[in-house]
Scaffold this motif. Structure first.
Motif, short mmCIF file in Angstrom:
data_model
loop_
_atom_site.label_atom_id
_atom_site.label_comp_id
_atom_site.label_asym_id
_atom_site.label_seq_id
_atom_site.Cartn_x
_atom_site.Cartn_y
_atom_site.Cartn_z
N ILE A 13 -32.40 -8.45 -31.32
CA ILE A 13 -33.68 -7.77 -31.11
C ILE A 13 -34.30 -8.31 -29.82
O ILE A 13 -34.43 -9.52 -29.66
N ASP A 14 -34.64 -7.40 -28.91
CA ASP A 14 -35.28 -7.80 -27.65
C ASP A 14 -36.79 -7.82 -27.84
O ASP A 14 -37.36 -7.01 -28.55
N PHE A 15 -37.43 -8.77 -27.16
CA PHE A 15 -38.88 -8.94 -27.22
C PHE A 15 -39.46 -8.43 -25.92
O PHE A 15 -38.94 -8.70 -24.84
N GLN A 16 -40.54 -7.65 -26.00
CA GLN A 16 -41.15 -7.11 -24.78
C GLN A 16 -42.65 -7.34 -24.80
O GLN A 16 -43.31 -7.08 -25.79
N ILE A 17 -43.18 -7.86 -23.68
CA ILE A 17 -44.61 -8.05 -23.50
C ILE A 17 -45.06 -6.95 -22.55
O ILE A 17 -44.77 -6.99 -21.35
N ILE A 18 -45.74 -5.97 -23.06
CA ILE A 18 -46.08 -4.78 -22.30
C ILE A 18 -47.09 -5.07 -21.19
O ILE A 18 -46.95 -4.55 -20.08
N ASP A 19 -48.08 -5.91 -21.46
CA ASP A 19 -49.14 -6.19 -20.49
C ASP A 19 -48.61 -6.70 -19.15
O ASP A 19 -49.13 -6.36 -18.09
#
Length: 42
Positions: A13-19
Motif C-alpha cells: 500500500i502506497d502512502f500519499q500526502i496530498i498537501d
C-alpha cells in the motif's frame, strides 16, 4: 509512524500526502516520509 509505514509497505500500500505532493511510490517520497517520521518521534 515508522511501524505504520512498514506495515503499509508489507501490504503493498502506497502512502500519499496530498498537501505537499509526496508519495511513497518513489525513493524520494519514501526518504522524505521516513525523515519526517523520525523528526516527529523526537
Amino acid at each position: 509512524m515508522i511501524e505504520l509505514s512498514q506495515h503499509l509497505e508489507n501490504e503493498k500500500i502506497d502512502f500519499q500526502i496530498i498537501d505537499v505532493n509526496i508519495t511513497t511510490k518513489d525513493a524520494m517520497g519514501e526518504m522524505y516520509f521516513t525523515m519526517m517520521s523520525e523528526f516527529a518521534e523526537l
